[in-house]
Design an enzyme around this catalytic site. Structure first.
Site, PDB file in Angstrom:
ATOM      1  N   ASP A 199      66.340  46.697  34.628  1.00  0.00           N
ATOM      2  CA  ASP A 199      66.977  47.082  35.912  1.00  0.00           C
ATOM      3  C   ASP A 199      66.557  46.292  36.989  1.00  0.00           C
ATOM      4  OD1 ASP A 199      68.334  49.521  37.312  1.00  0.00           O
ATOM      5  OD2 ASP A 199      66.503  49.305  38.541  1.00  0.00           O
ATOM      6  N   GLU A 230      69.741  42.893  33.690  1.00  0.00           N
ATOM      7  CA  GLU A 230      70.821  43.604  34.440  1.00  0.00           C
ATOM      8  C   GLU A 230      71.206  42.321  35.786  1.00  0.00           C
ATOM      9  OE1 GLU A 230      72.698  46.816  37.562  1.00  0.00           O
ATOM     10  OE2 GLU A 230      70.580  46.096  37.604  1.00  0.00           O
TER      11      GLU A 230
HETATM   12  C1  LM2 Z   1      69.953  49.230  39.695  1.00  0.00           C
HETATM   13  N1  LM2 Z   1      70.154  47.982  39.062  1.00  0.00           N
HETATM   14  O1  LM2 Z   1      69.919  46.854  39.634  1.00  0.00           O
HETATM   15  C2  LM2 Z   1      70.622  50.627  38.993  1.00  0.00           C
HETATM   16  O2  LM2 Z   1      71.518  50.114  38.121  1.00  0.00           O
HETATM   17  C3  LM2 Z   1      71.171  51.271  40.310  1.00  0.00           C
HETATM   18  O3  LM2 Z   1      71.899  52.314  39.572  1.00  0.00           O
HETATM   19  C4  LM2 Z   1      70.153  51.512  41.251  1.00  0.00           C
HETATM   20  O4  LM2 Z   1      70.702  52.198  42.345  1.00  0.00           O
HETATM   21  C5  LM2 Z   1      69.307  50.088  41.934  1.00  0.00           C
HETATM   22  N2  LM2 Z   1      69.612  48.974  40.780  1.00  0.00           N
HETATM   23  C6  LM2 Z   1      67.999  50.515  41.863  1.00  0.00           C
HETATM   24  O5  LM2 Z   1      67.140  50.685  40.626  1.00  0.00           O
HETATM   25  C7  LM2 Z   1      70.600  53.523  42.253  1.00  0.00           C
HETATM   26  C8  LM2 Z   1      71.586  53.983  43.386  1.00  0.00           C
HETATM   27  C9  LM2 Z   1      71.170  53.896  44.785  1.00  0.00           C
HETATM   28  C10 LM2 Z   1      70.022  54.442  45.060  1.00  0.00           C
HETATM   29  C11 LM2 Z   1      68.944  53.932  44.333  1.00  0.00           C
HETATM   30  C12 LM2 Z   1      67.487  54.393  44.187  1.00  0.00           C
HETATM   31  O6  LM2 Z   1      73.059  53.336  43.167  1.00  0.00           O
HETATM   32  O7  LM2 Z   1      72.358  54.586  45.804  1.00  0.00           O
HETATM   33  O8  LM2 Z   1      69.695  54.533  46.175  1.00  0.00           O
HETATM   34  O9  LM2 Z   1      69.520  53.812  42.680  1.00  0.00           O
HETATM   35  O10 LM2 Z   1      67.610  55.617  43.855  1.00  0.00           O
HETATM   36  C13 LM2 Z   1      69.084  55.641  47.007  1.00  0.00           C
HETATM   37  C14 LM2 Z   1      69.910  55.788  48.237  1.00  0.00           C
HETATM   38  C15 LM2 Z   1      70.089  54.891  49.307  1.00  0.00           C
HETATM   39  C16 LM2 Z   1      68.455  54.524  49.677  1.00  0.00           C
HETATM   40  C17 LM2 Z   1      67.567  54.242  48.474  1.00  0.00           C
HETATM   41  C18 LM2 Z   1      66.283  54.246  48.628  1.00  0.00           C
HETATM   42  O11 LM2 Z   1      71.448  55.967  47.364  1.00  0.00           O
HETATM   43  O12 LM2 Z   1      70.698  55.020  50.280  1.00  0.00           O
HETATM   44  O13 LM2 Z   1      68.359  53.284  50.459  1.00  0.00           O
HETATM   45  O14 LM2 Z   1      67.726  55.518  47.586  1.00  0.00           O
HETATM   46  O15 LM2 Z   1      65.774  55.280  49.255  1.00  0.00           O
HETATM   47  C19 LM2 Z   1      68.075  53.859  51.917  1.00  0.00           C
END
Ligand code: LM2
Ligand code: CA
Length: 476
Positions: A199, A230
């Site tokens: 990741d 990735e």
């Molecule tokens: C990835 N690859 O590089 C994953 O495939 C992707 O799904 C992940 O994002 C990202 N990297 C981090 O591993 C997802 C999602 C984000 C989410 C993060 C963390 O797309 O929206 O972020 O996981 O859970 C969320 C909130 C965001 C916030 C963050 C940290 O949506 O608004 O940022 O958590 O609190 C302030």
């Protein structure tokens, strides 16, 4: 295919993303092994953030799917189950002939909250007995942005050393951090895991990835683990997928984009133009076939705001795209199968406490990997192996047909009406059973029979949004 490939290549895999461990185990035995899937990729198994309250504004899902991308410790208590269930799942899958690949979240820890599924509490940059501020870039003064986050996704020092969407960025260049990460991955290898989807690999320099990989033990099959990175497309030189090819295989995100463009074009009636994929793979600017995990979509792209990728909501077109990828054979094809969703943050079916419930097909889980036509093409892909694509034919719109050497022949129709074609199959004259619509039974065929003349030509009706596929072994 199991046959010709080295044990290091994954063959055809399925991502049972966020399926719980019990359900993955059952699926390996009942479906994946018998269907000929070589491997299964599972969601991040490490302990993660467990939210206790909604944020503000549009935040309506207490346990969004993305909790699992916020690592808290390397214990294996997660939304998907316990450490014991994980171990048992890996063992069960291996026994069914299905290798297990793990989504490894190693670039960062969490970015919010203070409680986790594994019961471990934490505060920013402090994870008891695991990491302290000295293990992170931002508190160590090694992130050059004003707020500690990535602001410029084209600047390597920020992309590598700053916090990705607020996730605390580990000092992956340090000996201590590398030792912790390798300890985690080696534990998984000890349990029988065969490799990793790394990741956020774009957010680590290749040298850090290489150093971590060099610390990894051999798998239960006696080979080094499979390592797919990735690295999202775009950006300047050092941040492009091509720059990481020396460190591992990469995920084929651009290929997924090209498939969406071909299957579902931007024309008003969305008829697409499958013939555009005559040129695909390296010739279409993609990373080399032998270095790429290819797929129609993944958990990120299926939620893409702009709708730039296909997803299960595309129905027959989605299934057909998987069949086309298996037929073409570019990369190591990975089928994507997960849960149905309405809004971007939706949780998979889960208990109120966030723990994911058993996957039941049709009840919140799409189970596209069980689709008969996809399973048939998994077998076809395995049978034709690395044979070259020849006898390519197209109506220049939505029908293509080709052979793989003289091992098999396939026709695909992305149009909305059946189409009769007369084409060279590359096969010896005879009657062949279409493996998609039927199967051989007591010398007969329960589906369409393709009659190949003495010169190799056949006249075949390809169903709307459908596939006809035969192999030398399906000759009646
Ligand atoms: C990835 N690859 O590089 C994953 O495939 C992707 O799904 C992940 O994002 C990202 N990297 C981090 O591993 C997802 C999602 C984000 C989410 C993060 C963390 O797309 O929206 O972020 O996981 O859970 C969320 C909130 C965001 C916030 C963050 C940290 O949506 O608004 O940022 O958590 O609190 C302030
Ligand atoms: Ca980083």
């Amino acid at each position: 295919g199991r046959g010709s490939r080295s044990t290091q290549e994954p063959g055809v895999t399925v991502s049972l993303w966020e399926w719980n461990w019990r359900s993955v185990a059952r699926e390996c035995t009942d479906v994946l092994g018998p269907a000929g899937y070589d491997g299964v990729q599972v969601a991040p198994p490490q302990n993660s953030l467990k939210r206790t309250a909604l944020g503000n504004g549009s935040d309506t899902v207490l346990h969004p799917w993305w909790e699992v991308y916020q690592a808290v410790s390397y214990d294996l208590t997660s939304r998907m189950g316990t450490e014991a269930q994980f171990k048992k799942m890996v063992k069960t899958c291996r026994r069914a002939g299905v290798k297990v690949y793990v989504d490894a979240v190693i670039n960062h820890t969490t970015g919010q909250g203070s409680t986790s599924y594994g019961g471990v509490d934490y505060t920013p940059y402090r994870y008891d007995g695991l990491y302290g501020p000295e293990d992170f870039h931002a508190p160590s003064g090694e992130c050059p942005s004003s707020d500690g986050g990535i602001q410029d996704f084209n600047a390597k020092a920020q992309v590598w050393n700053c916090n990705l969407v607020g996730l605390e960025d580990l000092r992956t260049g340090s000996d201590d951090v590398q030792a912790e990460i390798a300890g985690y991955l080696n534990k998984l290898i000890r349990y029988g895991v065969s490799g990793f989807r790394v990741d956020a690999a774009k957010h680590m320099p290749p040298r850090d990835l290489d150093a971590i990989y060099s610390r990894l033990n051999r798998t239960k099959d006696g080979v080094k683990p499979y390592w797919s990175l990735e690295v999202l497309p775009g950006g300047p030189g050092v941040l492009r997928p091509e720059a990481y090819l020396r460190s591992g295989d990469v995920l084929g995100v651009d290929g997924a984009r090209q498939m969406q463009q071909a299957f579902k074009s931007y024309t008003a009636d969305h008829t697409g133009s499958l013939s555009s994929l005559e040129v695909f793979g390296a010739a279409a600017g993609l990373t080399p076939s032998g270095k790429t995990v290819s797929f129609v979509t993944n958990h990120d792209s299926e939620r893409n705001d702009a709708g730039d990728y296909l997803n299960y909501k595309d129905g027959a077109t989605y299934v057909l795209a998987h069949q086309w990828l298996l037929a073409d054979g570019y990369g190591s094809p990975q089928v994507y199968s997960s849960f149905a969703w309405v809004t971007k943050d939706d949780s998979p079916p889960a208990r109120a406490d966030g723990r994911i419930t058993d996957a039941v097909c049709g009840q919140g889980w799409t189970c596209v990997h069980r689709d008969r036509g996809i399973v048939a093409m998994v077998g076809w892909h395995d049978y034709v192996g690395a044979a070259k694509r020849v006898n390519f034919w197209t109506d220049d719109a939505n029908v293509v047909a080709f052979s793989k050497g003289n091992r098999g022949w396939v026709a695909l129709n992305n149009g909305t009406a059946p189409k009769e074609v007369r084409v060279q199959t590359g096969l010896p004259g005879g009657r062949y059973c279409d493996v998609v619509s039927g199967a051989e039974q007591a010398g007969g065929c329960t589906g369409t029979v393709v009659t190949v003349g003495s010169t190799g030509f056949a006249t075949v009706t390809v169903p709307a949004k459908g596939v006809v596929a035969v192999t030398r072994a399906s000759r009646l």
